[in-house]
Design a protein around this motif. Structure first.
Motif, PDB file in Angstrom:
ATOM      1  N   HIS A 172       0.527  -1.409  14.839  1.00  0.00           N
ATOM      2  CA  HIS A 172       0.569  -2.243  13.641  1.00  0.00           C
ATOM      3  C   HIS A 172       1.740  -3.225  13.627  1.00  0.00           C
ATOM      4  O   HIS A 172       1.800  -4.132  12.805  1.00  0.00           O
ATOM      5  CB  HIS A 172       0.645  -1.322  12.412  1.00  0.00           C
ATOM      6  CG  HIS A 172       0.461  -2.002  11.098  1.00  0.00           C
ATOM      7  ND1 HIS A 172       1.502  -2.231  10.227  1.00  0.00           N
ATOM      8  CD2 HIS A 172      -0.643  -2.521  10.505  1.00  0.00           C
ATOM      9  CE1 HIS A 172       1.044  -2.843   9.143  1.00  0.00           C
ATOM     10  NE2 HIS A 172      -0.245  -3.040   9.289  1.00  0.00           N
TER      11      HIS A 172
ATOM     12  N   ALA B 216       1.482   5.593  -0.590  1.00  0.00           N
ATOM     13  CA  ALA B 216       0.827   6.885  -0.421  1.00  0.00           C
ATOM     14  C   ALA B 216       0.361   7.400  -1.786  1.00  0.00           C
ATOM     15  O   ALA B 216       0.892   7.014  -2.837  1.00  0.00           O
ATOM     16  CB  ALA B 216       1.786   7.885   0.218  1.00  0.00           C
TER      17      ALA B 216
ATOM     18  N   ASN C  37       3.880  -0.901   5.870  1.00  0.00           N
ATOM     19  CA  ASN C  37       3.907  -0.540   4.463  1.00  0.00           C
ATOM     20  C   ASN C  37       4.851   0.633   4.192  1.00  0.00           C
ATOM     21  O   ASN C  37       5.122   1.447   5.087  1.00  0.00           O
ATOM     22  CB  ASN C  37       2.491  -0.158   3.993  1.00  0.00           C
ATOM     23  CG  ASN C  37       1.541  -1.326   4.088  1.00  0.00           C
ATOM     24  OD1 ASN C  37       1.838  -2.425   3.632  1.00  0.00           O
ATOM     25  ND2 ASN C  37       0.382  -1.108   4.714  1.00  0.00           N
TER      26      ASN C  37
ATOM     27  N   ASP D 151      -6.733  -1.395  -2.697  1.00  0.00           N
ATOM     28  CA  ASP D 151      -5.665  -0.617  -3.326  1.00  0.00           C
ATOM     29  C   ASP D 151      -5.371  -1.127  -4.736  1.00  0.00           C
ATOM     30  O   ASP D 151      -4.384  -0.738  -5.349  1.00  0.00           O
ATOM     31  CB  ASP D 151      -4.386  -0.686  -2.480  1.00  0.00           C
ATOM     32  CG  ASP D 151      -4.386   0.321  -1.348  1.00  0.00           C
ATOM     33  OD1 ASP D 151      -3.687   1.327  -1.455  1.00  0.00           O
ATOM     34  OD2 ASP D 151      -5.122   0.114  -0.370  1.00  0.00           O
TER      35      ASP D 151
ATOM     36  N   LYS E 155       2.538   8.488   4.409  1.00  0.00           N
ATOM     37  CA  LYS E 155       1.359   9.058   5.076  1.00  0.00           C
ATOM     38  C   LYS E 155       0.965   8.223   6.295  1.00  0.00           C
ATOM     39  O   LYS E 155       0.808   8.744   7.401  1.00  0.00           O
ATOM     40  CB  LYS E 155       0.183   9.140   4.093  1.00  0.00           C
ATOM     41  CG  LYS E 155      -1.043   9.807   4.692  1.00  0.00           C
ATOM     42  CD  LYS E 155      -2.168   9.918   3.684  1.00  0.00           C
ATOM     43  CE  LYS E 155      -3.392  10.568   4.327  1.00  0.00           C
ATOM     44  NZ  LYS E 155      -4.538  10.661   3.367  1.00  0.00           N
ATOM     45  N   THR E 156       0.821   6.901   6.117  1.00  0.00           N
ATOM     46  CA  THR E 156       0.409   6.064   7.250  1.00  0.00           C
ATOM     47  C   THR E 156       1.528   5.909   8.274  1.00  0.00           C
ATOM     48  O   THR E 156       1.261   5.602   9.435  1.00  0.00           O
ATOM     49  CB  THR E 156      -0.074   4.677   6.777  1.00  0.00           C
ATOM     50  OG1 THR E 156       0.972   4.021   6.049  1.00  0.00           O
ATOM     51  CG2 THR E 156      -1.300   4.790   5.900  1.00  0.00           C
ATOM     52  N   SER E 157       2.786   6.142   7.864  1.00  0.00           N
ATOM     53  CA  SER E 157       3.889   6.039   8.823  1.00  0.00           C
ATOM     54  C   SER E 157       3.784   7.099   9.915  1.00  0.00           C
ATOM     55  O   SER E 157       4.435   6.985  10.956  1.00  0.00           O
ATOM     56  CB  SER E 157       5.236   6.188   8.103  1.00  0.00           C
ATOM     57  OG  SER E 157       5.457   7.529   7.707  1.00  0.00           O
TER      58      SER E 157
ATOM     59  N   ARG F  23       0.863  -1.188   0.000  1.00  0.00           N
ATOM     60  CA  ARG F  23       0.000   0.000   0.000  1.00  0.00           C
ATOM     61  C   ARG F  23       0.900   1.238   0.000  1.00  0.00           C
ATOM     62  O   ARG F  23       1.694   1.435   0.922  1.00  0.00           O
ATOM     63  CB  ARG F  23      -0.916   0.029   1.226  1.00  0.00           C
ATOM     64  CG  ARG F  23      -1.838  -1.178   1.339  1.00  0.00           C
ATOM     65  CD  ARG F  23      -2.877  -0.981   2.429  1.00  0.00           C
ATOM     66  NE  ARG F  23      -3.545  -2.215   2.769  1.00  0.00           N
ATOM     67  CZ  ARG F  23      -4.558  -2.759   2.091  1.00  0.00           C
ATOM     68  NH1 ARG F  23      -5.002  -2.141   1.003  1.00  0.00           N
ATOM     69  NH2 ARG F  23      -5.117  -3.884   2.483  1.00  0.00           N
TER      70      ARG F  23
ATOM     71  N   VAL G 151       0.988   7.667  11.521  1.00  0.00           N
ATOM     72  CA  VAL G 151      -0.041   7.253  12.486  1.00  0.00           C
ATOM     73  C   VAL G 151      -0.021   5.753  12.783  1.00  0.00           C
ATOM     74  O   VAL G 151      -0.768   5.284  13.640  1.00  0.00           O
ATOM     75  CB  VAL G 151      -1.459   7.657  12.011  1.00  0.00           C
ATOM     76  CG1 VAL G 151      -1.643   9.161  12.080  1.00  0.00           C
ATOM     77  CG2 VAL G 151      -1.744   7.153  10.601  1.00  0.00           C
ATOM     78  N   TYR G 152       0.809   4.974  12.084  1.00  0.00           N
ATOM     79  CA  TYR G 152       0.912   3.530  12.325  1.00  0.00           C
ATOM     80  C   TYR G 152       2.182   3.247  13.127  1.00  0.00           C
ATOM     81  O   TYR G 152       3.270   3.699  12.756  1.00  0.00           O
ATOM     82  CB  TYR G 152       0.993   2.753  11.003  1.00  0.00           C
ATOM     83  CG  TYR G 152      -0.320   2.544  10.289  1.00  0.00           C
ATOM     84  CD1 TYR G 152      -1.363   3.452  10.388  1.00  0.00           C
ATOM     85  CD2 TYR G 152      -0.508   1.423   9.485  1.00  0.00           C
ATOM     86  CE1 TYR G 152      -2.561   3.255   9.718  1.00  0.00           C
ATOM     87  CE2 TYR G 152      -1.704   1.216   8.807  1.00  0.00           C
ATOM     88  CZ  TYR G 152      -2.722   2.140   8.931  1.00  0.00           C
ATOM     89  OH  TYR G 152      -3.910   1.936   8.257  1.00  0.00           O
TER      90      TYR G 152
ATOM     91  N   ASN H  89       4.751   3.600   3.158  1.00  0.00           N
ATOM     92  CA  ASN H  89       3.756   4.636   2.933  1.00  0.00           C
ATOM     93  C   ASN H  89       4.028   5.778   3.909  1.00  0.00           C
ATOM     94  O   ASN H  89       3.808   5.644   5.107  1.00  0.00           O
ATOM     95  CB  ASN H  89       2.367   4.028   3.166  1.00  0.00           C
ATOM     96  CG  ASN H  89       1.233   4.969   2.831  1.00  0.00           C
ATOM     97  OD1 ASN H  89       1.269   6.140   3.176  1.00  0.00           O
ATOM     98  ND2 ASN H  89       0.221   4.439   2.172  1.00  0.00           N
TER      99      ASN H  89
ATOM    100  N   TYR I  74      -2.208   6.348  17.915  1.00  0.00           N
ATOM    101  CA  TYR I  74      -1.586   5.659  16.791  1.00  0.00           C
ATOM    102  C   TYR I  74      -2.131   4.237  16.677  1.00  0.00           C
ATOM    103  O   TYR I  74      -2.506   3.619  17.679  1.00  0.00           O
ATOM    104  CB  TYR I  74      -0.065   5.593  16.966  1.00  0.00           C
ATOM    105  CG  TYR I  74       0.613   6.930  17.174  1.00  0.00           C
ATOM    106  CD1 TYR I  74       0.312   8.018  16.354  1.00  0.00           C
ATOM    107  CD2 TYR I  74       1.541   7.110  18.187  1.00  0.00           C
ATOM    108  CE1 TYR I  74       0.928   9.240  16.546  1.00  0.00           C
ATOM    109  CE2 TYR I  74       2.164   8.330  18.393  1.00  0.00           C
ATOM    110  CZ  TYR I  74       1.854   9.403  17.569  1.00  0.00           C
ATOM    111  OH  TYR I  74       2.467  10.615  17.755  1.00  0.00           O
TER     112      TYR I  74
END
Length: 697
Positions: free
Chosen positions: A595, A376, A458, A406, A462-464, A374, A466-467, A460, A592
């Motif tokens: 994950h 960004a 992932n 995705d 963007k998700t890094s 996945r 908040v994950y 990514n 967060y």
């Protein structure tokens, strides 16, 4: 399986989503974050119905066929669906209660959601103008009674069901549908307001206000409009037509997803009864079709992007560069000499981007191979890889087209990469590539240098943010050799499984990880039976694999201490009174998303520590290519264990996982209060500060 041994997977997942709902109900959580948790809860539930409920409905159809053939299913899927319906309705009532409370709190902060009935003269003019300039061209009202077939209803959209009436006859009424164009325009409109009050209107209420304008041609006198949405089966059926390419089959599957059967119908409980019955009939639904009555507002997933109109700004902590990397200009120079572990979102993901950018311009780098699941939307990872290809490097990207939801984005990335000369691998048949791997090769004189990373999350950026994940940057030769084998296996899957079996350092799914985990658990059992210290610490997103649950139960009975941090699905039934070893399980739901997957086996004090991309689920262990990497650097091992121990002490955001799915918080009475995500940030930041002071001296 016996119900005394396992908690049903889907019921366990609903219990996890109840923990998300608890966050929305927690008055200590900032108001904007509480609204965001309502959005997360709603989005989670949408995906649950699109995938899990859809699968159960398919199983109901299968079970009916099996009954005719005198075949037996271990679980009655209709019974599970009935349980789901009961729980979801209860959670919906709790959701509505929480939202009503939040509305009251918003009002205290002078933030008001205004509907079409409560506009000032100035606001009416503003809404009329906004509709004419922005909304009108984005909507097409459908007079559904005149259509032979109900039009295609988009899965992620919300609709206004409109009832139009004339004054002189109750029989003179018509039905219409309007899709609310939230994707094109956004859901929230800030209205002109006075006295420091922030007034917000939802897009559907803008449309409601303008209904007489929209339908003026038909000469109706009154209008009622209520929100509804349809959730559809999202599974992709990929046919085995050998005359079409794998990419064409994925593209076809994505298009066919639009035709998926409805699995849930959510509607405003105030909807006109006649229109409700009409829609249910035209959608071929019935009273067992997960009909969910709710409030005036639906598709709360948009509320994850609620306007930032709050006086209190976000307290979210800023990621920082790993202290070891601050000593060097280049990431490459550090990790070719020593291992580094990044802990997201505390450490900055920019380090990964920098590593790839350095490789893209380094004249000595010959190739980059990387997996992508996945990405960004404006991926800096892809940008770095494209630039590497332009600079003459061999770039190979394993792009998983079967990453659920995705698929379309990854099809687009495939085109972009191939146009730039990147070799794109598209996975293997009946298997997802979920491992997070990268290997970079450079030639320095007569010497080949290999380095890269293994991650739990992932690629990514963007998700890094908040994950919560871990990423091991390394030049370890044994790890690099195994990553090479995994890429070779993917590139030539006919001999691929044999290549995977040759991996000596990484535990790899589907060929060795299950077997290796069982061996590691057996070793702890052996030590416990000899009266020696034995323990297992496990952190994963989900634990549902029956074989491994049985093995953990066996270990607990033998006296192995087992501590578990499981974010979502937890199917194990705990029997602490029947075990010699102490067994505990918690779930942490906080700012967060937890994950990461971490496994620690005591091994008589010579601990075996792994980070992994795989959860303990059948799908991961048997139907995906996954990788778990051993962590051997003493400093990193100590740091990782410290973080896990902080999480095990959490008594603010940790819930006890028990057989009753009660979601009780870990008690903090008489103990130091520990909120693990804040403690982890402070722990890592102190290391960062200490390093800065050493460097300045």
């Amino acid at each position: 399986m016996s119900k005394k041994i396992f908690i049903q997977r889907d019921i366990s997942w609903l219990s996890f989503n109840a923990r998300v709902l608890q966050e929305a109900n927690d008055p200590s959580v900032p108001l904007k974050e509480r609204i965001r948790f309502l959005g997360i809860f709603s989005n989670n539930l949408d995906e649950f119905f699109r995938v899990r409920v859809a699968t159960l409905k398919r199983m109901v159809e299968l079970s009916e066929k099996k009954k005719k053939l005198n075949m037996h299913l271990e679980e009655d899927p209709q019974d599970i669906l009935d349980q789901i319906q009961t729980i979801v309705l209860q959670q919906q009532n709790e959701f509505n209660r929480i939202w009503e409370g939040i509305l009251g709190e918003l009002k205290k902060e002078k933030i008001i959601l205004v509907d079409e009935q409560h506009l000032t003269r100035e606001q009416k003019a503003f809404v009329t103008k906004y509709f004419d300039e922005e909304v009108r061209s984005n909507i097409i009202p459908l007079m559904i009674e005149t259509l032979p077939q109900l039009p295609y209803l988009r899965d992620k959209s919300i609709y206004l069901g409109v009832v139009m009436r004339r004054k002189h006859s109750a029989y003179e009424q018509k039905y219409a549908l309007i899709e609310v164009p939230a994707k094109a325009l956004g859901r929230f409109i800030l209205l002109p307001s006075k006295n420091n009050v922030k007034q917000i209107m939802l897009l559907e209420d803008v449309i409601r206000f303008n209904l007489p304008h929209i339908f003026s041609y038909f000469d109706y006198h009154s209008f009622a409009a209520h929100i509804f949405k349809v959730t559809k089966d999202a599974e992709i059926d990929i046919d085995n037509d050998v005359s079409t390419s794998f990419v064409e089959r994925i593209e076809k599957g994505v298009k066919n997803r639009r035709k998926g059967k409805p699995v849930r119908f959510v509607y405003d409980k105030e909807m006109d009864a006649g229109l409700l019955e009409y829609l249910i009939r035209r959608l071929s639904l019935n009273r067992k079709s997960n009909l969910i009555p709710g409030g005036r507002i639906h598709n709360f997933r948009h509320f994850m992007d609620f306007p930032d109109v709050f006086d209190t700004k976000s307290t979210r902590r800023t990621p920082f560069t790993h202290p070891i990397l601050q000593r060097s200009v280049r990431v490459t120079d550090v990790i070719t000499k020593q291992d580094v572990m990044l802990h997201f979102p505390y450490h900055s993901f920019n380090t990964v981007i920098d590593l790839l950018r350095e490789a893209a311009i380094d004249p000595d780098v010959r190739s980059i191979k990387i997996t992508a699941y996945r990405l960004a939307s404006n991926s800096k990872v892809i940008n770095a890889l494209v630039n590497a290809a332009r600079n003459g490097k061999e770039v190979v990207v394993m792009l998983e087209l079967k990453a659920r939801f995705d698929e379309e984005a990854n099809l687009e990335w495939r085109k972009i990469l191939e146009e730039e000369g990147v070799k794109v691998l598209l996975g293997v048949d009946k298997m997802k590539v979920h491992a997070k791997l990268c290997i970079i090769k450079k030639r320095k004189g007569n010497k080949t240098i290999q380095y890269g990373f293994v991650s739990t999350g992932n690629l990514n950026e963007k998700t890094s943010m908040v994950y919560g994940d871990h990423c091991l940057l390394t030049a370890n030769r044994n790890i690099m050799a195994d990553i090479n084998r995994i890429f070779s296996a993917i590139e030539n899957w006919k001999t691929g499984p044999q290549q995977l079996r040759m991996c000596k350092t990484l535990m790899v799914c589907p060929v060795s990880m299950r077997r290796s985990l069982i061996a590691l658990i057996n070793r702890e059992i052996k030590h416990a039976k000899l009266g020696k210290e034995a323990s297992i610490t496990l952190k994963v997103n989900s634990l549902s694999d029956a074989t491994l649950i049985h093995k953990l139960n066996e270990a607990a009975k033998a006296g192995v201490e087992i501590r578990m941090i499981i974010r979502s699905i937890f199917c194990a039934v705990l029997h602490p009174k029947k075990t010699k070893g102490k067994v505990s399980a918690i779930s942490i739901v906080d700012e967060y998303l937890e994950h990461a997957r971490v496994m620690i086996f005591h091994n008589l004090g010579k601990e075996k520590i792994y980070i992994s991309s795989a959860d303990w689920m059948v799908r991961n262990l048997d139907h995906r290519i996954e990788a778990a990497v051993p962590v051997t650097d003493p400093a990193i091992c100590a740091e990782l264990k410290d973080i896990i121990h902080i999480q095990l002490r959490d008594n603010i955001k940790a819930r006890i996982l028990d057989n009753e799915l009660s979601n009780n918080y870990v008690p903090s009475t008489g103990k130091k209060k520990v909120r693990s995500q804040i403690e982890t940030y402070q722990y890592l930041y102190k290391k960062n500060t200490a390093n800065s002071e050493v460097s300045s001296n």
